[in-house]
Design an enzyme around this catalytic site. Structure first.
Site, PDB file in Angstrom:
ATOM      1  N   GLY A   1       0.762  -1.246   0.000  1.00  0.00           N
ATOM      2  CA  GLY A   1       0.000   0.000   0.000  1.00  0.00           C
ATOM      3  C   GLY A   1       0.786   1.285   0.000  1.00  0.00           C
TER       4      GLY A   1
ATOM      5  N   ARG B   1      -5.507   2.664 -15.751  1.00  0.00           N
ATOM      6  CA  ARG B   1      -5.583   3.432 -14.500  1.00  0.00           C
ATOM      7  C   ARG B   1      -6.285   4.787 -14.634  1.00  0.00           C
ATOM      8  NH1 ARG B   1      -1.842   5.145 -11.969  1.00  0.00           N
ATOM      9  NH2 ARG B   1      -2.631   4.726  -9.911  1.00  0.00           N
TER      10      ARG B   1
ATOM     11  N   TYR C   1      -9.450   4.794 -12.299  1.00  0.00           N
ATOM     12  CA  TYR C   1      -9.333   5.515 -11.022  1.00  0.00           C
ATOM     13  C   TYR C   1      -9.160   7.019 -11.195  1.00  0.00           C
ATOM     14  CZ  TYR C   1      -7.219   0.845 -10.125  1.00  0.00           C
ATOM     15  OH  TYR C   1      -6.921  -0.485 -10.088  1.00  0.00           O
TER      16      TYR C   1
ATOM     17  N   CYS D   1     -13.210   3.554 -28.591  1.00  0.00           N
ATOM     18  CA  CYS D   1     -14.503   4.239 -28.690  1.00  0.00           C
ATOM     19  C   CYS D   1     -15.186   4.366 -27.335  1.00  0.00           C
ATOM     20  CB  CYS D   1     -15.394   3.497 -29.676  1.00  0.00           C
ATOM     21  SG  CYS D   1     -14.599   3.365 -31.269  1.00  0.00           S
ATOM     22  N   GLU D   2     -14.595   5.130 -26.454  1.00  0.00           N
ATOM     23  CA  GLU D   2     -15.144   5.433 -25.132  1.00  0.00           C
ATOM     24  C   GLU D   2     -14.613   6.814 -24.759  1.00  0.00           C
ATOM     25  OE1 GLU D   2     -16.600   3.236 -22.702  1.00  0.00           O
ATOM     26  OE2 GLU D   2     -16.385   1.338 -23.787  1.00  0.00           O
TER      27      GLU D   2
HETATM   28  C1  LIG Z   1      -2.680  -5.301  -4.019  1.00  0.00           C
HETATM   29  C2  LIG Z   1      -2.189  -5.879  -2.771  1.00  0.00           C
HETATM   30  C3  LIG Z   1      -0.909  -5.578  -2.297  1.00  0.00           C
HETATM   31  C4  LIG Z   1       0.001  -4.591  -2.974  1.00  0.00           C
HETATM   32  O1  LIG Z   1      -0.450  -3.287  -2.856  1.00  0.00           O
HETATM   33  P1  LIG Z   1       0.481  -2.065  -3.347  1.00  0.00           P
HETATM   34  O2  LIG Z   1      -0.342  -0.878  -3.118  1.00  0.00           O
HETATM   35  O3  LIG Z   1       0.768  -2.308  -4.791  1.00  0.00           O
HETATM   36  O4  LIG Z   1       1.720  -2.101  -2.527  1.00  0.00           O
HETATM   37  C5  LIG Z   1      -0.466  -6.213  -1.148  1.00  0.00           C
HETATM   38  N1  LIG Z   1      -1.261  -7.098  -0.488  1.00  0.00           N
HETATM   39  C6  LIG Z   1      -2.501  -7.404  -0.902  1.00  0.00           C
HETATM   40  C7  LIG Z   1      -3.309  -8.368  -0.137  1.00  0.00           C
HETATM   41  C8  LIG Z   1      -3.009  -6.817  -2.049  1.00  0.00           C
HETATM   42  O5  LIG Z   1      -4.240  -7.120  -2.469  1.00  0.00           O
END
Ligand SMILES: *Cc1c(COP(=O)(O)O)cnc(C)c1O
Length: 420
Positions: free
Chosen positions: A239, A314, A318, A345-346
């Site tokens: 994350g 992306r 998002y 075509c979007e």
């Molecule tokens: C997607 C995911 C990650 C990686 O997330 P990043 O934001 O790319 O670091 C790690 N663990 C789980 C369970 C995920 O679904």
């Protein structure tokens, strides 16, 4: 993006001019810098080395076998979310003992394969899933090690579609219900409880949500230990965000993140697991594309590229920002403002709006930066556009690591029934 720089007026990936790759492989094409992947992985590994940690690279961010093989050679483990990703990780030479299996909907078949492979840990997300895993482990006369993915109910992540740690998200077990689930798990003969797991979202730009979730989860670890569970592992998930926009993003580094984790887990005797994906692959790759046409309208100027939302989803998915640069270094400071779009075509097939670039013309090359994670892996063949190829650069050389299928490759998968 230190591995993608202008040299002698030409944008290069390490020592290779991107224009050479465009000529040899065609466009659109993803290009990854080996040195960037290596550097990003080692930054994580070094910052956490003293915690006896496992860096389980999140395969879904970029699952190319060459990328995985490189990371395997550096000692990385893997976090997989499907049987297909498990197969990739194993073929790339990642030791089964360094693989964790996450995901809210693992199938029976996927679990069986992972048990047979001997993976390190299953991250379990519900009681029904736990029961199926127990079944499969018992049938194979063995036990499966598990951590329960808890949902700490904190808000995190750069976008609502990549926030996973709120109570209303589908992920994990509500932290208030976790002790009951652990109690249940202890009574299952095919299950060995070893840890606690979380993953609260993606593209997280501050340490605060990580810390809030960690503190809640560590309270749970203490409760579980008091309940008699032998909790040895703690999986922080992934994350950590990356810089997409040099002008705006201020982000904690891997070292900042690890310092925070170290401060709160010191003395707890937990083997830490980290699952970075984007932080390893994101800024190690770009999407190279050629301008088809420059279309001057009354309200907007459009740069129509040969890359589209099927190649890089992306922005459409998002509303994500990608920096966009011309491959030839601008010599004049004349600029123009463009909406940068693909040919699909979007209306959602838009990479950027109101973007100021040097004056472009048909045939020019551009790159979208920070496309190494959640780029090629999300590509599809919408509008019967062949899957975008991938190239890996090392120093002055490059290799195609996924080829562009031709139309025959695509069409041969389909058939017209003879009763038509
Ligand atoms: C997607 C995911 C990650 C990686 O997330 P990043 O934001 O790319 O670091 C790690 N663990 C789980 C369970 C995920 O679904």
């Amino acid at each position: 993006m230190q591995y993608f720089q202008y040299r002698c007026g030409q944008l290069c990936a390490q020592g290779v001019p991107l224009a050479h790759i465009a000529q040899a492989v065609g466009t659109p094409v993803y290009i990854y810098a080996e040195a960037a992947l290596r550097h990003n992985y080692q930054t994580f590994a070094k910052a956490s080395a003293d915690m006896g940690s496992l860096i389980a690279y999140s395969v879904k961010a970029n699952s190319n076998l060459a990328v995985l093989s490189l990371l395997a050679s550096l000692g990385a483990g893997a976090d997989v979310v499907s049987g297909g990703e498990l197969e990739r990780a194993l073929r790339a030479g990642i030791a089964p003992g360094k693989i964790v299996f996450s995901g809210v909907g693992k199938s029976r078949d996927e679990m069986r394969k992972a048990i047979i492979a001997g993976i390190y840990q299953f991250n379990i997300e519900s009681v029904p899933e736990l029961i199926v895993l127990n079944d499969e482990a018992c049938a194979l006369n063995t036990t499966a090690s598990i951590a329960l993915r808890i949902n700490p109910d904190v808000s995190a992540g750069g976008h609502e579609k990549i926030s996973t740690g709120k109570a209303e998200n589908k992920f994990g077990v509500n932290i208030d219900l976790a002790r009951d689930v652990y109690k249940h798990a202890r009574d299952l003969p095919g299950i060995e409880v070893t840890g606690v797991d979380m993953h609260i979202g993606s593209q997280i730009d501050s340490l605060a949500p990580f810390k809030a979730a960690l503190l809640k989860a560590l309270d749970l670890v203490q409760d579980l230990r008091r309940d008699g569970h032998d909790i040895r592992t703690f999986d922080m998930g992934g994350g950590l965000g990356i810089v997409y926009n040099q002008d705006e993003d201020i982000l904690p580094t891997a070292a900042d993140y690890m310092d925070m984790v170290r401060r709160h887990t010191k003395g707890l005797d937990l083997k830490m697991i980290f699952e970075p994906g984007r932080a390893i692959a994101g800024n190690a790759g770009v999407l190279l594309s050629r301008v088809h046409y420059v279309k001057h309208g009354t309200a907007r100027n459009f740069l129509i590229l040969d890359a589209a939302m099927n190649d890089l989803a992306r922005p459409a998915l998002y509303g994500a920002y990608h920096a966009i640069m011309p491959v030839i270094e601008p010599v004049s400071d004349q600029t123009e403002t463009y909406d940068i779009v693909g040919p699909v075509c979007e209306t959602g097939d838009t990479f950027a709006t109101h973007r100021r670039l040097s004056v472009m013309k048909g045939g020019d090359l551009v790159v979208m930066l920070s496309a190494g994670a959640y780029g090629a892996v999300q590509a599809g063949q919408y509008n019967t556009r062949p899957l975008v190829p991938e190239v890996l650069v090392k120093d002055n050389q490059f290799s195609v690591i996924r080829t562009r299928p031709d139309l025959e490759d695509i069409l041969k998968l389909e058939s017209v029934p003879d009763w038509l």
